[in-house]
Structure formats: C-alpha cells, structure tokens
Design a protein around this motif. Structure first.
Motif, PDB file in Angstrom:
ATOM      1  N   LEU A  25      22.223   5.313  -8.738  1.00  0.00           N
ATOM      2  CA  LEU A  25      21.526   4.054  -8.480  1.00  0.00           C
ATOM      3  C   LEU A  25      20.370   3.792  -9.439  1.00  0.00           C
ATOM      4  CD1 LEU A  25      21.421   4.068  -4.578  1.00  0.00           C
ATOM      5  CD2 LEU A  25      22.596   2.405  -6.015  1.00  0.00           C
ATOM      6  N   VAL A  26      19.669   4.813  -9.856  1.00  0.00           N
ATOM      7  CA  VAL A  26      18.481   4.636 -10.699  1.00  0.00           C
ATOM      8  C   VAL A  26      18.828   5.073 -12.116  1.00  0.00           C
ATOM      9  CG1 VAL A  26      16.054   5.196 -11.033  1.00  0.00           C
ATOM     10  CG2 VAL A  26      16.985   5.072  -8.722  1.00  0.00           C
ATOM     11  N   ARG A  27      19.006   4.095 -12.997  1.00  0.00           N
ATOM     12  CA  ARG A  27      19.420   4.384 -14.372  1.00  0.00           C
ATOM     13  C   ARG A  27      18.375   3.972 -15.402  1.00  0.00           C
ATOM     14  NH1 ARG A  27      25.966   3.411 -14.404  1.00  0.00           N
ATOM     15  NH2 ARG A  27      26.322   3.883 -12.208  1.00  0.00           N
ATOM     16  N   SER A  28      17.252   3.438 -14.955  1.00  0.00           N
ATOM     17  CA  SER A  28      16.207   3.012 -15.882  1.00  0.00           C
ATOM     18  C   SER A  28      14.884   2.915 -15.138  1.00  0.00           C
ATOM     19  CB  SER A  28      16.553   1.650 -16.489  1.00  0.00           C
ATOM     20  OG  SER A  28      16.519   0.646 -15.483  1.00  0.00           O
ATOM     21  N   GLY A  29      13.818   2.728 -15.910  1.00  0.00           N
ATOM     22  CA  GLY A  29      12.518   2.559 -15.304  1.00  0.00           C
ATOM     23  C   GLY A  29      12.441   1.323 -14.425  1.00  0.00           C
ATOM     24  N   ALA A  30      13.092   0.253 -14.857  1.00  0.00           N
ATOM     25  CA  ALA A  30      13.084  -0.983 -14.064  1.00  0.00           C
ATOM     26  C   ALA A  30      13.754  -0.773 -12.713  1.00  0.00           C
ATOM     27  CB  ALA A  30      13.787  -2.094 -14.835  1.00  0.00           C
ATOM     28  N   GLU A  31      14.824   0.010 -12.695  1.00  0.00           N
ATOM     29  CA  GLU A  31      15.541   0.251 -11.429  1.00  0.00           C
ATOM     30  C   GLU A  31      14.812   1.245 -10.541  1.00  0.00           C
ATOM     31  OE1 GLU A  31      20.066  -0.764 -12.959  1.00  0.00           O
ATOM     32  OE2 GLU A  31      19.507   1.315 -12.585  1.00  0.00           O
ATOM     33  N   ALA A  32      13.846   1.967 -11.092  1.00  0.00           N
ATOM     34  CA  ALA A  32      13.057   2.893 -10.273  1.00  0.00           C
ATOM     35  C   ALA A  32      11.903   2.194  -9.563  1.00  0.00           C
ATOM     36  CB  ALA A  32      12.512   4.022 -11.148  1.00  0.00           C
ATOM     37  N   ARG A  33      11.523   1.016 -10.050  1.00  0.00           N
ATOM     38  CA  ARG A  33      10.334   0.359  -9.502  1.00  0.00           C
ATOM     39  C   ARG A  33      10.434   0.014  -8.022  1.00  0.00           C
ATOM     40  NH1 ARG A  33      10.159  -2.316 -14.786  1.00  0.00           N
ATOM     41  NH2 ARG A  33       8.593  -1.230 -16.034  1.00  0.00           N
ATOM     42  N   PRO A  34      11.588  -0.449  -7.519  1.00  0.00           N
ATOM     43  CA  PRO A  34      11.650  -0.680  -6.063  1.00  0.00           C
ATOM     44  C   PRO A  34      11.384   0.591  -5.261  1.00  0.00           C
ATOM     45  CG  PRO A  34      13.467  -1.788  -7.170  1.00  0.00           C
ATOM     46  CD  PRO A  34      12.808  -0.921  -8.201  1.00  0.00           C
ATOM     47  N   LEU A  35      11.853   1.737  -5.770  1.00  0.00           N
ATOM     48  CA  LEU A  35      11.574   3.003  -5.098  1.00  0.00           C
ATOM     49  C   LEU A  35      10.092   3.328  -5.154  1.00  0.00           C
ATOM     50  CD1 LEU A  35      12.440   5.626  -3.725  1.00  0.00           C
ATOM     51  CD2 LEU A  35      12.992   6.549  -5.984  1.00  0.00           C
ATOM     52  N   TYR A  36       9.477   3.128  -6.318  1.00  0.00           N
ATOM     53  CA  TYR A  36       8.041   3.357  -6.449  1.00  0.00           C
ATOM     54  C   TYR A  36       7.260   2.475  -5.477  1.00  0.00           C
ATOM     55  CZ  TYR A  36       9.165   5.475 -11.024  1.00  0.00           C
ATOM     56  OH  TYR A  36       9.660   6.252 -12.027  1.00  0.00           O
ATOM     57  N   ALA A  37       7.621   1.190  -5.452  1.00  0.00           N
ATOM     58  CA  ALA A  37       6.918   0.260  -4.569  1.00  0.00           C
ATOM     59  C   ALA A  37       7.081   0.659  -3.109  1.00  0.00           C
ATOM     60  CB  ALA A  37       7.439  -1.165  -4.791  1.00  0.00           C
ATOM     61  N   GLY A  38       8.265   1.122  -2.758  1.00  0.00           N
ATOM     62  CA  GLY A  38       8.496   1.566  -1.387  1.00  0.00           C
ATOM     63  C   GLY A  38       7.631   2.756  -1.014  1.00  0.00           C
ATOM     64  N   VAL A  39       7.509   3.708  -1.938  1.00  0.00           N
ATOM     65  CA  VAL A  39       6.688   4.888  -1.681  1.00  0.00           C
ATOM     66  C   VAL A  39       5.223   4.496  -1.508  1.00  0.00           C
ATOM     67  CG1 VAL A  39       5.770   6.992  -2.749  1.00  0.00           C
ATOM     68  CG2 VAL A  39       8.228   6.564  -2.768  1.00  0.00           C
ATOM     69  N   VAL A  40       4.728   3.633  -2.395  1.00  0.00           N
ATOM     70  CA  VAL A  40       3.318   3.222  -2.297  1.00  0.00           C
ATOM     71  C   VAL A  40       3.081   2.408  -1.022  1.00  0.00           C
ATOM     72  CG1 VAL A  40       1.466   1.908  -3.402  1.00  0.00           C
ATOM     73  CG2 VAL A  40       3.030   3.271  -4.797  1.00  0.00           C
ATOM     74  N   ALA A  41       4.015   1.533  -0.684  1.00  0.00           N
ATOM     75  CA  ALA A  41       3.856   0.704   0.518  1.00  0.00           C
ATOM     76  C   ALA A  41       3.827   1.567   1.774  1.00  0.00           C
ATOM     77  CB  ALA A  41       4.990  -0.316   0.598  1.00  0.00           C
ATOM     78  N   TRP A  42       4.750   2.510   1.879  1.00  0.00           N
ATOM     79  CA  TRP A  42       4.780   3.364   3.063  1.00  0.00           C
ATOM     80  C   TRP A  42       3.606   4.330   3.081  1.00  0.00           C
ATOM     81  CZ3 TRP A  42       6.736   2.476   7.466  1.00  0.00           C
ATOM     82  CH2 TRP A  42       7.893   1.712   7.591  1.00  0.00           C
ATOM     83  N   SER A  43       3.151   4.751   1.894  1.00  0.00           N
ATOM     84  CA  SER A  43       1.961   5.592   1.844  1.00  0.00           C
ATOM     85  C   SER A  43       0.743   4.822   2.334  1.00  0.00           C
ATOM     86  CB  SER A  43       1.726   6.085   0.409  1.00  0.00           C
ATOM     87  OG  SER A  43       0.564   6.873   0.326  1.00  0.00           O
ATOM     88  N   THR A  44       0.686   3.531   2.007  1.00  0.00           N
ATOM     89  CA  THR A  44      -0.417   2.692   2.485  1.00  0.00           C
ATOM     90  C   THR A  44      -0.412   2.606   4.005  1.00  0.00           C
ATOM     91  OG1 THR A  44      -0.338   1.379   0.444  1.00  0.00           O
ATOM     92  CG2 THR A  44      -1.456   0.401   2.347  1.00  0.00           C
ATOM     93  N   VAL A  45       0.777   2.396   4.572  1.00  0.00           N
ATOM     94  CA  VAL A  45       0.900   2.335   6.033  1.00  0.00           C
ATOM     95  C   VAL A  45       0.486   3.666   6.660  1.00  0.00           C
ATOM     96  CG1 VAL A  45       2.528   2.109   7.952  1.00  0.00           C
ATOM     97  CG2 VAL A  45       2.687   0.558   5.989  1.00  0.00           C
ATOM     98  N   ALA A  46       1.031   4.774   6.113  1.00  0.00           N
ATOM     99  CA  ALA A  46       0.759   6.093   6.681  1.00  0.00           C
ATOM    100  C   ALA A  46      -0.726   6.446   6.580  1.00  0.00           C
ATOM    101  CB  ALA A  46       1.603   7.154   5.970  1.00  0.00           C
ATOM    102  N   THR A  47      -1.342   6.144   5.446  1.00  0.00           N
ATOM    103  CA  THR A  47      -2.761   6.457   5.282  1.00  0.00           C
ATOM    104  C   THR A  47      -3.621   5.612   6.207  1.00  0.00           C
ATOM    105  OG1 THR A  47      -2.458   7.154   2.984  1.00  0.00           O
ATOM    106  CG2 THR A  47      -4.672   6.480   3.634  1.00  0.00           C
ATOM    107  N   ALA A  48      -3.265   4.344   6.381  1.00  0.00           N
ATOM    108  CA  ALA A  48      -4.016   3.480   7.296  1.00  0.00           C
ATOM    109  C   ALA A  48      -3.962   4.027   8.719  1.00  0.00           C
ATOM    110  CB  ALA A  48      -3.465   2.056   7.240  1.00  0.00           C
ATOM    111  N   VAL A  49      -2.775   4.429   9.154  1.00  0.00           N
ATOM    112  CA  VAL A  49      -2.634   4.995  10.501  1.00  0.00           C
ATOM    113  C   VAL A  49      -3.399   6.304  10.602  1.00  0.00           C
ATOM    114  CG1 VAL A  49      -1.001   5.933  12.181  1.00  0.00           C
ATOM    115  CG2 VAL A  49      -0.433   3.856  10.911  1.00  0.00           C
ATOM    116  N   GLY A  50      -3.294   7.159   9.559  1.00  0.00           N
ATOM    117  CA  GLY A  50      -4.014   8.425   9.567  1.00  0.00           C
ATOM    118  C   GLY A  50      -5.525   8.225   9.642  1.00  0.00           C
TER     119      GLY A  50
END
Length: 383
Positions: free
Chosen positions: A72-97
């Motif tokens: 699924l991930v063959r380039s930097g552009a295709e990795a960005r949705p995964l990066y954004a997902g990690v940062v978004a969920w980290s934001t949620v988790a840190t806020a709850v923490g």
C-alpha cells in the motif's frame, strides 16, 4: 489486507519482491511461533493449547500488516495519510492522558490523578503511539525540505508525542526514542539535511522528555535504587516495578538456560511447570520481595520482556529469527534513506517499539504489535 489485495491487482505486487528479505525473516519468526505450540507436548507437560493457539494466530494475523504496508505504501506521498493518522490519534490519546493526570477523566481503574496514565490504550501502547508521533516530528525537523510532514504537523507531532511519552511514564519508551533519534540524525547527516540547529533542538526535546518521564517514575526509581543497594530501604512498599521485572527476568533466564535450543513453547514461560522449579532459588536471591511479586497460579506474571520471553519460549532459534528480522530492517532502512525519509521513519518507529517491548512480553493484538509490523513495512519504501 483487502485494500492491499486490490492495490496489488491494479498496480502489481512488485514491492513484495523488493522486500523479500524482511518478509522471509518475518515468516520464519511467525512459523517458529506456530511450531513452538508443540514444544510442551515434546516435554511431556500440560499446556493450554486453545488459549495459546489463539494467541499465536493473532500474532500471525497482525504480522500480515507487514506485507499489506509494503503493497500500500510505495512513496512518501502515500505514507502521509498514515503519518496524519498517527499524529491525530496521538493528539487524542495525549489529550485524554492529560485530563486523566489532572483528575478530570477516569482511567481504567478510576480517577488517579498525578501519576503515569494509560490514556485510551494502556501504558505501553500509549508510550509507543506517543513515541511514534514524537520521532515522526523529529524526523521532519532533521530532513528539512524533504520532511515527511509539513512544518505545522511537525510541530504538533513533537508537542503531543513528547507530552504523551512523559504522561505514559514508560522509561522503556524514552529509551526507544533515544535510539530512534540517534538513527534519524545519523541517516539525516548522511543526506546532508541536518545542521547544528536541528541537532540542538532535537537534543533539547529529547532531554526534556526524558527528564519528564524520569520525574513521573521518581518513586519507582528510588525503590529500585533501594533494591540494588544504592540506598537504604526506607519502607516496605510491596511490589515495585523495576525490582519485579528484575525478578521475572531472572526466572526467564533460568527457564532459557535449561531449555536453550527451542525453549518451553509459546507463552509457556507463564505455565506453572515452567517457572516453579526456579521459585526457591528466586526467593533466596530476592529475599526482600513480597510473595505477590513471585509468579503463581493466582499471578501468572510471565517474563514481561519480549526478548527474554522469546528466549524462554522459543529458545535461541526463535531469538536468532527475531535478531535476523531486526537486522534486515536496519539494513533496508539504511539503504532506503538515501532516496526517501520514509524508511527512516519506519526505522524510528521500529526502534521506539523495540524499546517499549523491553517492558512487556509477547502480547499479540495490541497497538504496539501493530506499530511494529507497520514500521517493518515502511523501511522497505523506496519512492
């Protein structure tokens, strides 16, 4: 997996061939886990086959995230949705923490403000998710114009990831971040994208996060200093984290030394017959530890360290397969970093996960497990 199959049918499965070294090492590790289900029978011992079969199959199921990521991930552009997902969920988790730390939100055991927090996933998974976001941001800082994320996302990733690591209070996570940052800076330097300013900022961030994490675990560190004799014991505090892990590590090593080649079987180190022969020696070696700290039918603690548990459960054969997998990933990341920052992010995530695994045993089907396989897939990206 469905998306990977659809993508492969449309654009081909060529990336799998390029990643065959890592895929082979992963397949061997999974196969050894499955085969180790037979070890207790060979040893003539009772074993919870139903429970442990589900566990090892879940381990194999999550391992399929590796080939899925490769396809699924063959380039930097295709990795960005995964990066954004990690940062978004980290934001949620840190806020709850943070809300849990302030006593405004309950965690799994009620409201317990002012201590390390599990957020919405648990201590170890919170540390892994936060470490992934933090190192993603630091990779963006180190790689400048070819950063994996834009400047704003980079700042958010460093902020929420760093705070999350502190709130989790997992020193294993902080240790993983240190290794990840070393790899990021080394590979960024080989590309000539990192300067003194980036190094200084990165060092300041990592030192701050480490200091905050140690502050969160100050009491546990003090108790461990008493345990190893660096200071006098001031009170009987019951089961303490680092002393307890040392005790369990001792038992795990004894199990492996008596079964060095193939171990005792998948997760069998938590079975009564596996640890009981060493309880007497353990009590003599750790006389000040309370009864609850020692494994028993009521407290199947296990080894609580991936590397020692792999040795105890699958022997040197399984440990060699694990080392081969990590070595293949490091080699792939070093080669791929010449053309893309994506393998660097993959290696950073893998090193964060490797650090956190030092504080938890073979528990399949958790976010830490998923992060490990995703990271192994990212190190193969070449676009």
């Amino acid at each position: 997996l469905v998306a990977a199959v659809m993508r492969g049918r449309r654009d081909g499965f060529g990336p799998l061939r390029a990643a065959r070294g890592i895929l082979l090492a992963a397949a061997v590790l999974v196969a050894l886990g499955l085969l180790s289900l037979a070890t207790p029978a060979v040893l003539g011992e009772e074993y919870g086959y139903a429970t442990h079969s589900v566990s090892v199959l879940k381990f194999a199921w999550y391992a399929l995230l590796l080939p899925a990521t490769v396809v699924l991930v063959r380039s930097g552009a295709e990795a960005r949705p995964l990066y954004a997902g990690v940062v978004a969920w980290s934001t949620v988790a840190t806020a709850v923490g943070a809300l849990q730390f302030l006593g405004l939100v309950s965690e799994f055991e009620g409201r317990r403000p002012g201590q390390r927090e599990p957020s919405i996933v648990g201590i170890h998974d919170f540390a892994a998710l936060s470490g992934a976001a933090l190192t993603l941001g630091l990779a963006g800082l180190a790689f400048g114009a070819v950063r994996p994320l834009g400047p704003r996302w980079t700042t958010v990733a460093i902020s929420v990831g760093g705070l999350g690591v502190v709130l989790s209070g997992a020193l294993t996570g902080a240790a993983g971040v240190w290794r990840a940052v070393a790899a990021i800076l080394l590979l960024a330097r080989s590309r000539g994208t990192v300067g003194r300013r980036q190094v200084a900022v990165t060092a300041a961030v990592v030192l701050t996060v480490t200091a905050g994490t140690m502050l969160m675990r100050a009491t546990a560190i003090e108790r461990f200093a008493e345990f190893v004799g660096l200071r006098d014991r001031v009170e009987d505090t019951g089961v303490e984290s680092y002393a307890h892990r040392t005790l369990l590590a001792y038992i795990g090593m004894r199990i492996w030394l008596d079964h060095p080649v193939a171990g005792v079987g998948w997760q069998a180190s938590s079975e009564d017959w596996a640890y009981e022969p060493y309880l007497r020696d353990a009590r003599e070696r750790f006389p000040d530890e309370p009864d609850q700290a020692f494994p028993s039918p009521a407290h199947r603690w296990g080894v609580q360290n991936l590397y020692l548990q792999v040795l105890a459960d699958t022997g040197v054969i399984g440990f060699a397969a694990l080392v081969a997998l990590f070595a293949a990933a490091i080699r792939a990341a070093a080669r791929g970093a010449r053309g893309s920052p994506v393998p660097v992010v993959g290696l950073a995530w893998l090193l964060v996960a490797a650090g956190v695994w030092a504080g938890i045993g073979l528990v399949p089907g958790i976010p830490l497990d998923a992060l490990t396989w995703l990271a192994l897939g990212l190190v193969t990206v070449r676009g």
